[in-house]
Motif scaffolding. Sequence first.
Motif, PDB file in Angstrom:
ATOM      1  N   VAL A  45       0.475 -16.161  10.041  1.00 41.38           N
ATOM      2  CA  VAL A  45       1.016 -15.096   9.211  1.00 41.38           C
ATOM      3  C   VAL A  45       2.402 -15.459   8.707  1.00 41.38           C
ATOM      4  N   ALA A  46       3.243 -15.986   9.585  1.00 39.39           N
ATOM      5  CA  ALA A  46       4.613 -16.331   9.189  1.00 39.39           C
ATOM      6  C   ALA A  46       4.608 -17.379   8.082  1.00 39.39           C
ATOM      7  N   ALA A  47       3.735 -18.361   8.170  1.00 43.68           N
ATOM      8  CA  ALA A  47       3.658 -19.394   7.132  1.00 43.68           C
ATOM      9  C   ALA A  47       3.187 -18.803   5.807  1.00 43.68           C
ATOM     10  N   ALA A  48       2.255 -17.888   5.864  1.00 43.37           N
ATOM     11  CA  ALA A  48       1.763 -17.258   4.632  1.00 43.37           C
ATOM     12  C   ALA A  48       2.862 -16.441   3.969  1.00 43.37           C
ATOM     13  N   VAL A  49       3.642 -15.721   4.768  1.00 46.08           N
ATOM     14  CA  VAL A  49       4.728 -14.920   4.208  1.00 46.08           C
ATOM     15  C   VAL A  49       5.828 -15.820   3.659  1.00 46.08           C
ATOM     16  N   ARG A  50       6.128 -16.915   4.354  1.00 47.42           N
ATOM     17  CA  ARG A  50       7.129 -17.870   3.844  1.00 47.42           C
ATOM     18  C   ARG A  50       6.689 -18.428   2.496  1.00 47.42           C
ATOM     19  N   ALA A  51       5.409 -18.715   2.346  1.00 46.50           N
ATOM     20  CA  ALA A  51       4.889 -19.225   1.071  1.00 46.50           C
ATOM     21  C   ALA A  51       5.061 -18.176  -0.025  1.00 46.50           C
ATOM     22  N   LEU A  52       4.835 -16.910   0.301  1.00 44.78           N
ATOM     23  CA  LEU A  52       5.045 -15.842  -0.672  1.00 44.78           C
ATOM     24  C   LEU A  52       6.514 -15.737  -1.056  1.00 44.78           C
ATOM     25  N   ALA A  53       7.400 -15.879  -0.065  1.00 42.74           N
ATOM     26  CA  ALA A  53       8.838 -15.774  -0.332  1.00 42.74           C
ATOM     27  C   ALA A  53       9.314 -16.868  -1.286  1.00 42.74           C
ATOM     28  N   LYS A  54       8.644 -18.000  -1.278  1.00 38.68           N
ATOM     29  CA  LYS A  54       9.019 -19.107  -2.163  1.00 38.68           C
ATOM     30  C   LYS A  54       8.683 -18.814  -3.626  1.00 38.68           C
ATOM     31  N   LEU A  55       7.955 -17.740  -3.884  1.00 36.37           N
ATOM     32  CA  LEU A  55       7.609 -17.387  -5.260  1.00 36.37           C
ATOM     33  C   LEU A  55       8.797 -16.826  -6.018  1.00 36.37           C
ATOM     34  N   GLY A  56       9.891 -16.541  -5.310  1.00 38.85           N
ATOM     35  CA  GLY A  56      11.102 -16.114  -5.993  1.00 38.85           C
ATOM     36  C   GLY A  56      11.740 -14.890  -5.383  1.00 38.85           C
ATOM     37  N   ASP A  57      13.044 -14.752  -5.645  1.00 42.50           N
ATOM     38  CA  ASP A  57      13.813 -13.626  -5.116  1.00 42.50           C
ATOM     39  C   ASP A  57      13.422 -12.310  -5.757  1.00 42.50           C
ATOM     40  N   ASP A  58      12.777 -12.369  -6.914  1.00 42.23           N
ATOM     41  CA  ASP A  58      12.425 -11.137  -7.616  1.00 42.23           C
ATOM     42  C   ASP A  58      11.050 -10.601  -7.216  1.00 42.23           C
ATOM     43  N   LEU A  59      10.482 -11.151  -6.135  1.00 37.65           N
ATOM     44  CA  LEU A  59       9.196 -10.658  -5.634  1.00 37.65           C
ATOM     45  C   LEU A  59       9.462  -9.590  -4.575  1.00 37.65           C
ATOM     46  N   ARG A  60       8.934  -8.415  -4.785  1.00 39.85           N
ATOM     47  CA  ARG A  60       9.046  -7.319  -3.821  1.00 39.85           C
ATOM     48  C   ARG A  60       7.767  -7.302  -2.994  1.00 39.85           C
ATOM     49  N   LEU A  61       7.904  -7.510  -1.697  1.00 34.11           N
ATOM     50  CA  LEU A  61       6.762  -7.588  -0.794  1.00 34.11           C
ATOM     51  C   LEU A  61       6.721  -6.340   0.078  1.00 34.11           C
ATOM     52  N   GLN A  62       5.602  -5.629   0.042  1.00 35.87           N
ATOM     53  CA  GLN A  62       5.398  -4.425   0.851  1.00 35.87           C
ATOM     54  C   GLN A  62       4.081  -4.597   1.594  1.00 35.87           C
ATOM     55  N   VAL A  63       4.135  -4.450   2.917  1.00 33.73           N
ATOM     56  CA  VAL A  63       2.932  -4.533   3.741  1.00 33.73           C
ATOM     57  C   VAL A  63       2.713  -3.188   4.413  1.00 33.73           C
ATOM     58  N   VAL A  64       1.518  -2.645   4.255  1.00 29.61           N
ATOM     59  CA  VAL A  64       1.134  -1.394   4.903  1.00 29.61           C
ATOM     60  C   VAL A  64       0.204  -1.761   6.063  1.00 29.61           C
ATOM     61  N   ALA A  65       0.637  -1.446   7.288  1.00 32.30           N
ATOM     62  CA  ALA A  65      -0.139  -1.763   8.488  1.00 32.30           C
ATOM     63  C   ALA A  65      -0.898  -0.516   8.932  1.00 32.30           C
ATOM     64  N   ILE A  66      -2.219  -0.638   8.952  1.00 28.94           N
ATOM     65  CA  ILE A  66      -3.076   0.500   9.314  1.00 28.94           C
ATOM     66  C   ILE A  66      -3.834   0.172  10.596  1.00 28.94           C
ATOM     67  N   GLY A  67      -3.589   0.925  11.628  1.00 32.49           N
ATOM     68  CA  GLY A  67      -4.377   0.814  12.854  1.00 32.49           C
ATOM     69  C   GLY A  67      -4.296  -0.527  13.554  1.00 32.49           C
ATOM     70  N   ILE A  68      -3.165  -1.204  13.452  1.00 35.23           N
ATOM     71  CA  ILE A  68      -3.020  -2.477  14.153  1.00 35.23           C
ATOM     72  C   ILE A  68      -2.688  -2.173  15.602  1.00 35.23           C
ATOM     73  N   LYS A  69      -3.569  -2.596  16.505  1.00 39.51           N
ATOM     74  CA  LYS A  69      -3.401  -2.304  17.923  1.00 39.51           C
ATOM     75  C   LYS A  69      -2.724  -3.462  18.664  1.00 39.51           C
ATOM     76  N   ASP A  70      -2.759  -4.630  18.094  1.00 36.60           N
ATOM     77  CA  ASP A  70      -2.144  -5.813  18.705  1.00 36.60           C
ATOM     78  C   ASP A  70      -0.654  -5.793  18.387  1.00 36.60           C
ATOM     79  N   THR A  71       0.152  -5.331  19.354  1.00 32.80           N
ATOM     80  CA  THR A  71       1.586  -5.181  19.092  1.00 32.80           C
ATOM     81  C   THR A  71       2.272  -6.520  18.837  1.00 32.80           C
ATOM     82  N   MET A  72       1.806  -7.587  19.464  1.00 30.15           N
ATOM     83  CA  MET A  72       2.413  -8.901  19.223  1.00 30.15           C
ATOM     84  C   MET A  72       2.160  -9.345  17.784  1.00 30.15           C
ATOM     85  N   PHE A  73       0.931  -9.103  17.274  1.00 34.79           N
ATOM     86  CA  PHE A  73       0.618  -9.445  15.888  1.00 34.79           C
ATOM     87  C   PHE A  73       1.448  -8.601  14.936  1.00 34.79           C
TER      88      PHE A  73
END
Length: 85
Positions: A24-52
């Motif tokens: 997950v961290a690598a995927a998000v880092r790749a998204l961040a490389k798309l530029g400072d003008d990218l607004r990233l919003q993640v909606v977490a629904i029913g995630i039970k794995d607290t470490m994830f």
Amino acid sequence: LAGLPGERSLLIVAGGEDTCDGDVAAAVRALAKLGDDLRLQVVAIGIKDTMFEQALGEAVRSAGGNLVRAGDADSVAAAVADGLR
């Protein structure tokens, strides 16, 4: 998304648990490389794995994004609406 002019937004809805054994961290880092003008919003629904969820949140925040926990239909709708603004 790369190469598109202006501010860009990416809304990701994540539910359940991590079942793809992805980095997950690598995927998000790749998204961040798309530029400072990218607004990233993640909606977490029913995630039970607290470490994830913690790893996902840290990765999203490190990329300048926002993780919103949503537990019911109203909170999902509000988070999605906020992500689309």
